[in-house]
Design an enzyme around this catalytic site. Structure first.
Site, PDB file in Angstrom:
ATOM      1  N   HIS A 259       0.850  -1.190   0.000  1.00 17.09           N
ATOM      2  CA  HIS A 259       0.000   0.000   0.000  1.00 17.09           C
ATOM      3  C   HIS A 259       0.882   1.235   0.000  1.00 17.09           C
ATOM      4  O   HIS A 259       1.939   1.232   0.630  1.00 17.09           O
ATOM      5  CB  HIS A 259      -0.896   0.007   1.247  1.00 17.09           C
ATOM      6  CG  HIS A 259      -2.056   0.919   1.117  1.00 17.09           C
ATOM      7  ND1 HIS A 259      -1.965   2.265   1.364  1.00 17.09           N
ATOM      8  CD2 HIS A 259      -3.329   0.668   0.747  1.00 17.09           C
ATOM      9  CE1 HIS A 259      -3.150   2.805   1.153  1.00 17.09           C
ATOM     10  NE2 HIS A 259      -3.998   1.877   0.774  1.00 17.09           N
ATOM     11  N   ASP A 313      -7.867  -5.081   0.243  1.00 14.77           N
ATOM     12  CA  ASP A 313      -8.411  -5.928  -0.820  1.00 14.77           C
ATOM     13  C   ASP A 313      -8.057  -7.395  -0.664  1.00 14.77           C
ATOM     14  O   ASP A 313      -8.569  -8.244  -1.390  1.00 14.77           O
ATOM     15  CB  ASP A 313      -7.917  -5.432  -2.191  1.00 14.77           C
ATOM     16  CG  ASP A 313      -8.526  -4.099  -2.526  1.00 14.77           C
ATOM     17  OD1 ASP A 313      -9.713  -3.920  -2.228  1.00 14.77           O
ATOM     18  OD2 ASP A 313      -7.815  -3.232  -3.049  1.00 14.77           O
TER      19      ASP A 313
HETATM   20  C1  LIG Z   1      -0.563  -0.618  -3.863  1.00 16.79           C
HETATM   21  C2  LIG Z   1       0.739  -0.404  -4.609  1.00 16.79           C
HETATM   22  C3  LIG Z   1       0.403   0.075  -6.038  1.00 16.79           C
HETATM   23  C4  LIG Z   1       1.558   0.681  -3.899  1.00 16.79           C
HETATM   24  O1  LIG Z   1       2.589   1.007  -4.729  1.00 16.79           O
HETATM   25  P1  LIG Z   1       3.760   2.009  -4.323  1.00 16.79           P
HETATM   26  O2  LIG Z   1       3.393   2.836  -3.154  1.00 16.79           O
HETATM   27  O3  LIG Z   1       4.134   2.749  -5.552  1.00 16.79           O
HETATM   28  O4  LIG Z   1       4.897   1.030  -3.825  1.00 16.79           O
HETATM   29  P2  LIG Z   1       6.217   0.746  -4.579  1.00 16.79           P
HETATM   30  O5  LIG Z   1       5.902   0.310  -5.965  1.00 16.79           O
HETATM   31  O6  LIG Z   1       7.113   1.923  -4.404  1.00 16.79           O
HETATM   32  O7  LIG Z   1       6.780  -0.500  -3.770  1.00 16.79           O
HETATM   33  C5  LIG Z   1       7.840  -0.449  -2.825  1.00 16.79           C
HETATM   34  C6  LIG Z   1       8.597  -1.773  -2.915  1.00 16.79           C
HETATM   35  O8  LIG Z   1       7.733  -2.837  -2.499  1.00 16.79           O
HETATM   36  C7  LIG Z   1       7.540  -3.768  -3.569  1.00 16.79           C
HETATM   37  N1  LIG Z   1       6.123  -4.120  -3.603  1.00 16.79           N
HETATM   38  C8  LIG Z   1       5.072  -3.300  -3.336  1.00 16.79           C
HETATM   39  N2  LIG Z   1       3.935  -3.985  -3.454  1.00 16.79           N
HETATM   40  C9  LIG Z   1       4.257  -5.239  -3.804  1.00 16.79           C
HETATM   41  C10 LIG Z   1       3.507  -6.390  -4.068  1.00 16.79           C
HETATM   42  N3  LIG Z   1       2.180  -6.370  -4.004  1.00 16.79           N
HETATM   43  N4  LIG Z   1       4.137  -7.501  -4.423  1.00 16.79           N
HETATM   44  C11 LIG Z   1       5.493  -7.526  -4.499  1.00 16.79           C
HETATM   45  N5  LIG Z   1       6.267  -6.460  -4.244  1.00 16.79           N
HETATM   46  C12 LIG Z   1       5.664  -5.334  -3.899  1.00 16.79           C
HETATM   47  C13 LIG Z   1       7.931  -3.013  -4.839  1.00 16.79           C
HETATM   48  O9  LIG Z   1       8.363  -3.907  -5.835  1.00 16.79           O
HETATM   49  C14 LIG Z   1       9.039  -2.123  -4.320  1.00 16.79           C
HETATM   50  O10 LIG Z   1      10.201  -2.939  -4.209  1.00 16.79           O
HETATM   51  P3  LIG Z   1      11.653  -2.338  -4.549  1.00 16.79           P
HETATM   52  O11 LIG Z   1      11.835  -1.205  -3.596  1.00 16.79           O
HETATM   53  O12 LIG Z   1      12.567  -3.478  -4.319  1.00 16.79           O
HETATM   54  O13 LIG Z   1      11.585  -1.886  -5.982  1.00 16.79           O
HETATM   55  C15 LIG Z   1       1.573  -1.689  -4.667  1.00 16.79           C
HETATM   56  O14 LIG Z   1       1.867  -2.125  -3.358  1.00 16.79           O
HETATM   57  C16 LIG Z   1       0.893  -2.810  -5.456  1.00 16.79           C
HETATM   58  O15 LIG Z   1       1.013  -2.859  -6.676  1.00 16.79           O
HETATM   59  N6  LIG Z   1       0.158  -3.745  -4.749  1.00 16.79           N
HETATM   60  C17 LIG Z   1      -0.580  -4.777  -5.414  1.00 16.79           C
HETATM   61  C18 LIG Z   1      -1.913  -4.217  -5.891  1.00 16.79           C
HETATM   62  C19 LIG Z   1      -2.859  -4.010  -4.741  1.00 16.79           C
HETATM   63  O16 LIG Z   1      -3.072  -4.876  -3.911  1.00 16.79           O
HETATM   64  N7  LIG Z   1      -3.498  -2.818  -4.745  1.00 16.79           N
HETATM   65  C20 LIG Z   1      -4.521  -2.479  -3.771  1.00 16.79           C
HETATM   66  C21 LIG Z   1      -4.089  -1.367  -2.886  1.00 16.79           C
HETATM   67  S1  LIG Z   1      -5.299  -1.065  -1.635  1.00 16.79           S
END
Ligand SMILES: CC(C)(COP(=O)(O)OP(=O)(O)OC[C@H]1O[C@@H](n2cnc3c(N)ncnc32)[C@H](O)[C@@H]1OP(=O)(O)O)[C@@H](O)C(=O)NCCC(=O)NCCS
Length: 376
Positions: A259, A313
């Site tokens: 998140h 979710d």
């Molecule tokens: C929600 C989300 C978009 C947040 O994205 P964000 O704030 O931009 O987080 P980041 O992309 O900067 O992630 C930080 C690190 O955690 C990792 N990470 C974050 N969510 C992850 C996941 N669901 N699975 C695997 N790795 C994950 C990223 O790869 C990143 O790793 P790195 O630093 O080695 O590159 C992201 O966590 C995600 O795609 N989750 C899955 C979709 C989901 O469940 N969405 C519902 C949200 S309520």
């Protein structure tokens, strides 16, 4: 020099009194009240009033609000005709978005600053969204849609319109808790999208239609559908670790984890997991739930150090699945709840409105010559 923050991370876009989140401590409050308290003591309609109008309703105010919502559940037959014409293999969120945009054509009030029109539009949208969602869910199979019953509460009526049966109150309460927990979450992507549209003084149906479009993406509301599909694909507890390791090695995400704000387990996931546990204790074991617990355990081990934990979710999809709701309807249920938050922000935006017009950092070229077409 302007500083660019991808995804607007850390950039405040408004001042708000609606909800508060602390992602380090795992706190979420609606109008100052912790969500744990609302999930236990309130219901979706009362929480909706709280979010929209800034305080808990008195008894007679809640009665009036509930009655107004029940009275406005029906949708016009022309809107049903429109939904009938939509492709049966389309995504339900697209149908809901199209129908909400069309809804505004039936109520073309332009005076968006008039408090009476604001109240009536908010009531219509909260009341009619479940009817629209349930109508498409049935009409796409060629079944008739089921008319809403105004003697049922908000959740029971929605499940009734989906299935034709009045649900067991325990299950309706589980859905109600999901709706409370999805109702609002500060300035997330869909709320921001709605606020941008609201800032142009567009009508509330257009505001909500914009927000629905943004909620649909798999990085936002679409994650619950993806998470359940992932759990189904994993199939059994023993497959969890190899599945997750393979996915991470391929730099793919584990849906339902992670998140932008929460760096601890999402407080809504904690509550929903308890609701799921109670439901499965009562209804018997769910293989999907067992797989989910293992995904969360392995996820903690492999991703917890990055601040990636279960989000809202992750467990909501399992609950909807247990309520017999088809997977592709999950995001529409999110919208049925979040419409309250979108409308609360719409009302707040209009109190001190200025059209959104952010900056960009131009990185293109200047003063280029125009080459005639035969010289390119
Ligand atoms: C929600 C989300 C978009 C947040 O994205 P964000 O704030 O931009 O987080 P980041 O992309 O900067 O992630 C930080 C690190 O955690 C990792 N990470 C974050 N969510 C992850 C996941 N669901 N699975 C695997 N790795 C994950 C990223 O790869 C990143 O790793 P790195 O630093 O080695 O590159 C992201 O966590 C995600 O795609 N989750 C899955 C979709 C989901 O469940 N969405 C519902 C949200 S309520």
């Amino acid at each position: 020099m302007l500083e660019f923050s991808p995804g607007l991370e850390g950039v405040p876009v408004t001042k708000s009194k609606i909800s508060y989140v602390d992602g380090q401590k795992g706190i979420l409050e609606y109008r100052g009240i912790p969500i744990e308290v609302l999930a236990e003591k309130s219901n979706f309609v009362e929480t909706g009033y709280l979010l929209l109008f800034g305080r808990l309703p008195r008894k007679e105010e809640l009665e009036k609000f509930s009655q107004d919502l029940a009275k406005h559940r029906k949708i016009k037959y022309r809107l049903i005709d429109l939904i009938k014409c939509l492709p049966e293999h389309g995504h339900p969120m697209d149908a809901v978005q199209a129908a909400v945009a069309a809804l505004g054509m039936f109520y073309p009030d332009k005076a968006v600053l008039d408090p009476q029109i604001q109240y009536l539009s908010a009531v219509r949208l909260i009341a009619k969204l479940p009817t629209i969602g349930a109508a498409y869910a049935r009409l796409r199979y060629g079944d008739d849609c089921i008319l809403p019953r105004n003697d049922l509460d908000h959740d029971s009526n929605f499940l009734y319109m989906l299935t034709g049966r009045v649900p067991d109150p325990f299950k309706a309460k589980a859905l109600d808790t999901c709706l409370i927990l999805h109702a609002e979450h500060t300035v997330n992507a869909s709320t921001f999208s709605g606020m941008v549209t609201a800032s142009t003084l567009a009508d509330p149906y257009t505001v909500v239609a914009s927000a629905i479009g943004t909620l649909r993406g798999i990085l936002h509301g679409g994650a619950a559908e993806e998470a359940v599909e992932m759990l189904q694909e994993i199939g059994s507890v023993k497959n969890v670790r190899p599945y997750i390791e393979k996915r991470l090695a391929a730099k793919q995400r584990i849906m339902g984890l992670g998140h932008r704000i929460y760096k601890v387990k999402d407080p809504r996931a904690i509550i929903l997991q308890q609701v799921a546990r109670r439901l499965f204790e009562r209804e018997g074991n769910s293989p999907l739930y067992e797989v989910a617990l293992e995904v969360e355990r392995v996820g903690e081990e492999l991703l917890g150090y990055k601040g990636v934990h279960a989000n809202v979710d992750f467990y909501s999809g399992i609950l909807y699945n247990a309520l017999g709701i088809e997977t592709d309807l999950f995001t529409s249920i999110f919208a049925i709840a979040r419409v309250v938050g979108w409308l609360a922000h719409w009302l707040e935006q209009l109190q001190d409105n200025r059209i959104f017009r952010p900056e960009q950092i131009y990185i293109g070229e200047h003063q280029k010559s125009y080459l005639p077409i035969d010289q390119r």
